[in-house]
Scaffold this active site. Sequence first.
Site, PDB file in Angstrom:
ATOM      1  N   SER A  70       0.912  -1.268  -0.075  1.00  0.00           N
ATOM      2  CA  SER A  70      -0.028   0.096  -0.014  1.00  0.00           C
ATOM      3  C   SER A  70       0.804   1.317  -0.006  1.00  0.00           C
ATOM      4  CB  SER A  70      -0.916  -0.023   1.000  1.00  0.00           C
ATOM      5  OG  SER A  70      -1.512  -1.069   1.271  1.00  0.00           O
ATOM      6  N   ARG A 103     -10.313   1.761 -12.367  1.00  0.00           N
ATOM      7  CA  ARG A 103     -10.843   1.074 -11.053  1.00  0.00           C
ATOM      8  C   ARG A 103     -12.225   0.178 -11.121  1.00  0.00           C
ATOM      9  NH1 ARG A 103      -8.286   3.989  -6.572  1.00  0.00           N
ATOM     10  NH2 ARG A 103      -6.616   2.665  -6.889  1.00  0.00           N
ATOM     11  N   ARG A 133     -32.646 -28.367  -2.511  1.00  0.00           N
ATOM     12  CA  ARG A 133     -32.320 -29.033  -1.188  1.00  0.00           C
ATOM     13  C   ARG A 133     -33.512 -29.023  -0.401  1.00  0.00           C
ATOM     14  NH1 ARG A 133     -28.376 -32.032   1.252  1.00  0.00           N
ATOM     15  NH2 ARG A 133     -28.286 -32.113   3.635  1.00  0.00           N
ATOM     16  N   GLU A 192      -5.135  -4.156  -6.136  1.00  0.00           N
ATOM     17  CA  GLU A 192      -5.330  -2.735  -6.825  1.00  0.00           C
ATOM     18  C   GLU A 192      -5.693  -1.962  -5.759  1.00  0.00           C
ATOM     19  OE1 GLU A 192      -6.310  -2.211 -10.579  1.00  0.00           O
ATOM     20  OE2 GLU A 192      -5.300  -3.779 -11.503  1.00  0.00           O
ATOM     21  N   GLY A 193      -5.020  -1.803  -4.605  1.00  0.00           N
ATOM     22  CA  GLY A 193      -5.622  -0.784  -3.483  1.00  0.00           C
ATOM     23  C   GLY A 193      -6.508  -1.703  -2.572  1.00  0.00           C
ATOM     24  N   GLN A 199      -9.325  -0.787   2.494  1.00  0.00           N
ATOM     25  CA  GLN A 199      -8.939   0.325   3.435  1.00  0.00           C
ATOM     26  C   GLN A 199      -8.356   1.562   2.593  1.00  0.00           C
ATOM     27  OE1 GLN A 199      -7.841  -3.041   4.149  1.00  0.00           O
ATOM     28  NE2 GLN A 199      -7.482  -3.044   6.304  1.00  0.00           N
TER      29      GLN A 199
HETATM   30  C1  LIG Z   1      -3.640 -12.270  -6.011  1.00  0.00           C
HETATM   31  C2  LIG Z   1      -2.837 -11.045  -5.998  1.00  0.00           C
HETATM   32  C3  LIG Z   1      -2.373 -10.578  -7.019  1.00  0.00           C
HETATM   33  C4  LIG Z   1      -1.345  -9.391  -7.051  1.00  0.00           C
HETATM   34  N1  LIG Z   1      -0.854  -9.087  -8.090  1.00  0.00           N
HETATM   35  C5  LIG Z   1      -0.050  -7.904  -8.056  1.00  0.00           C
HETATM   36  C6  LIG Z   1       0.535  -7.357  -9.464  1.00  0.00           C
HETATM   37  O1  LIG Z   1       0.195  -7.866 -10.459  1.00  0.00           O
HETATM   38  N2  LIG Z   1       1.297  -6.026  -9.156  1.00  0.00           N
HETATM   39  C7  LIG Z   1       1.806  -5.802  -8.065  1.00  0.00           C
HETATM   40  O2  LIG Z   1       2.442  -4.751  -7.974  1.00  0.00           O
HETATM   41  N3  LIG Z   1       1.040  -6.207  -6.997  1.00  0.00           N
HETATM   42  C8  LIG Z   1       0.060  -7.203  -6.877  1.00  0.00           C
HETATM   43  N4  LIG Z   1      -0.614  -7.714  -5.929  1.00  0.00           N
HETATM   44  C9  LIG Z   1      -0.027  -7.034  -4.551  1.00  0.00           C
HETATM   45  C10 LIG Z   1      -1.160  -6.131  -4.197  1.00  0.00           C
HETATM   46  O3  LIG Z   1      -1.241  -4.847  -4.841  1.00  0.00           O
HETATM   47  C11 LIG Z   1      -0.688  -5.838  -2.525  1.00  0.00           C
HETATM   48  O4  LIG Z   1      -0.846  -6.917  -1.826  1.00  0.00           O
HETATM   49  C12 LIG Z   1      -1.557  -4.733  -2.081  1.00  0.00           C
HETATM   50  O5  LIG Z   1      -1.397  -3.450  -2.734  1.00  0.00           O
HETATM   51  C13 LIG Z   1      -1.437  -4.506  -0.427  1.00  0.00           C
HETATM   52  O6  LIG Z   1      -0.098  -4.455  -0.149  1.00  0.00           O
HETATM   53  P1  LIG Z   1       0.393  -5.719   1.056  1.00  0.00           P
HETATM   54  O7  LIG Z   1      -0.113  -6.883   0.762  1.00  0.00           O
HETATM   55  O8  LIG Z   1       1.868  -5.154   1.149  1.00  0.00           O
HETATM   56  O9  LIG Z   1      -0.093  -5.089   2.409  1.00  0.00           O
HETATM   57  P2  LIG Z   1       0.154  -3.790   3.344  1.00  0.00           P
HETATM   58  O10 LIG Z   1       0.147  -2.389   2.560  1.00  0.00           O
HETATM   59  O11 LIG Z   1       1.368  -4.181   4.044  1.00  0.00           O
HETATM   60  O12 LIG Z   1      -1.149  -3.728   4.225  1.00  0.00           O
HETATM   61  C14 LIG Z   1      -1.208  -4.576   5.191  1.00  0.00           C
HETATM   62  C15 LIG Z   1      -2.840  -4.263   5.816  1.00  0.00           C
HETATM   63  O13 LIG Z   1      -2.528  -3.127   6.482  1.00  0.00           O
HETATM   64  C16 LIG Z   1      -3.786  -2.203   5.805  1.00  0.00           C
HETATM   65  N5  LIG Z   1      -3.042  -0.780   5.650  1.00  0.00           N
HETATM   66  C17 LIG Z   1      -2.128  -0.426   5.094  1.00  0.00           C
HETATM   67  N6  LIG Z   1      -1.953   0.928   4.983  1.00  0.00           N
HETATM   68  C18 LIG Z   1      -3.012   1.325   5.333  1.00  0.00           C
HETATM   69  C19 LIG Z   1      -3.573   2.719   5.660  1.00  0.00           C
HETATM   70  N7  LIG Z   1      -2.897   3.872   5.122  1.00  0.00           N
HETATM   71  N8  LIG Z   1      -4.742   2.987   6.456  1.00  0.00           N
HETATM   72  C20 LIG Z   1      -5.755   1.666   6.637  1.00  0.00           C
HETATM   73  N9  LIG Z   1      -5.049   0.488   6.564  1.00  0.00           N
HETATM   74  C21 LIG Z   1      -3.947   0.266   5.944  1.00  0.00           C
HETATM   75  C22 LIG Z   1      -3.985  -2.718   4.320  1.00  0.00           C
HETATM   76  O14 LIG Z   1      -5.217  -2.445   4.011  1.00  0.00           O
HETATM   77  C23 LIG Z   1      -3.793  -4.183   4.857  1.00  0.00           C
HETATM   78  O15 LIG Z   1      -5.047  -4.702   5.212  1.00  0.00           O
HETATM   79  C24 LIG Z   1      -1.303  -8.948  -5.873  1.00  0.00           C
HETATM   80  C25 LIG Z   1      -1.692  -9.432  -4.515  1.00  0.00           C
HETATM   81  C26 LIG Z   1      -2.471 -10.690  -4.671  1.00  0.00           C
HETATM   82  C27 LIG Z   1      -3.005 -10.943  -3.479  1.00  0.00           C
END
Ligand SMILES: Cc1cc2nc3c(=O)[nH]c(=O)nc-3n(C[C@H](O)[C@H](O)[C@H](O)COP(=O)(O)OP(=O)(O)OC[C@H]3O[C@@H](n4cnc5c(N)ncnc54)[C@H](O)[C@@H]3O)c2cc1C
Length: 381
Positions: free
Chosen positions: A130, A241, A266, A364-365, A368
């Site tokens: 994020s 989006r 069912r 894609e974001g 949260q």
């Molecule tokens: C199946 C899948 C496919 C994907 N494909 C791609 C891809 O093609 N390219 C790519 O670049 N990425 C990809 N991603 C990654 C995805 O974009 C990220 O997982 C996502 O942006 C969240 O980042 P993170 O997992 O590091 O979570 P973090 O950013 O570490 O967040 C962890 C938690 O904290 C919350 N959080 C973080 N910041 C805040 C805030 N400011 N306020 C409130 N809550 C917050 C988040 O909402 C989440 O619940 C993919 C992920 C999945 C699961």
Amino acid sequence: MSQWLNEDQIQIQELVRRVARERVAPRAQDIDREAKYPQDMFDMLRELGLFILPFPKEYGGTDSLLSACIAVEEIGRVCYNTAYLLVLQWVPIGAILAGGSKEQKDKYLPGLSTGVLRGAFSLTEPQSGSDVAGIRTRAKRDGKGYRLSGSKIWCTNSGNADFVLVAAMTGAEGSRGKINMFIVEKGTPGFEVGPKEDKMGARGVGSHALFFDDVYVPEENRLGYEDTGFRVTMAALNDSRPIMAARGVGLAQGAMDHAIEFITGRRAFGQAISDFQGVRWMIADMAIQIAAARNLTYEAASAVDRGVRGAALGPLAATAKCFATDTAMKVATDAVQLFGAAGISNEYPINRYFRDAKVLQIIEGTNQIQRNIVARSVLPH
Ligand SMILES: Cc1cc2nc3c(=O)[nH]c(=O)nc-3n(C[C@H](O)[C@H](O)[C@H](O)COP(=O)(O)OP(=O)(O)OC[C@H]3O[C@@H](n4cnc5c(N)ncnc54)[C@H](O)[C@@H]3O)c2cc1C
């Protein structure tokens, strides 16, 4: 008839609905179970010419995000992974259209629109998802190009992609921000696609780690002017989006379809499960939420088609993505409940919807982050 769709869009909806039912639905369960890229589905989408939908008219497309949303919704109703193939084809185009040079557009857009080329988009790193400004992959100037070093995770489709749009830091070491996007082609020395994630959902299209070891990328592969390409890319992603929202609507509709089929067939306590009022109200709640999600999605997509952008579009698109994908999760959860133990069994399709819905709330974001966008638009700064 929906107030949002014109005659052409209704025809697209009917065609894609039929294809989804007849050709995609029979493959959905195996794609998920085998976690194998569905090349046959990609070929079918290419033959049907569906990749071209959101492209501008000069490339032969409909120039309509709403048309693209309809196709994603109908395919996503039966198979998350096949709908994903459409979306993945479209992720790079907004960025290239908005920030790309004429040469970049000529080189990549016709191939993406016909399915001859495949792309991927890479932002996420182990320490930063994020928090985009926290990426550490660096692009150091080297004459008429850059040298990229670092690693990425979760890059979906990179195992099949001809090129990847990669975000890298161009600022001083240890600083935040100053990000540029680079087109890195498959086979570029020092660029390696790493192992595939073992995922609970979205299993049909691999998400991989990427490694960049002093990868030389010529200046002409940078998207947009120095230090503006990233901003342009993120704006383009925001504009598309509503497609993510459409995936939520399709998934929710599909989960409700399966639930209705199950509960009408069912029986318990001498009557069909669908005759219990508590169950009927659960289905009614699903229908209400799906209708609301669909309207929000079509409204946001129509706004894009009318040229609404920036601060006027951001909260609208975030509201649609957040509500539609939360609806997908809620409807899929309730649908599993209505299946009883059969909802837990892999013999039935419904737990696939449940697993895929969770992905939609994160990618894609996260939802949260979508709520942060909405909050910023309604609260004083
Ligand atoms: C199946 C899948 C496919 C994907 N494909 C791609 C891809 O093609 N390219 C790519 O670049 N990425 C990809 N991603 C990654 C995805 O974009 C990220 O997982 C996502 O942006 C969240 O980042 P993170 O997992 O590091 O979570 P973090 O950013 O570490 O967040 C962890 C938690 O904290 C919350 N959080 C973080 N910041 C805040 C805030 N400011 N306020 C409130 N809550 C917050 C988040 O909402 C989440 O619940 C993919 C992920 C999945 C699961």
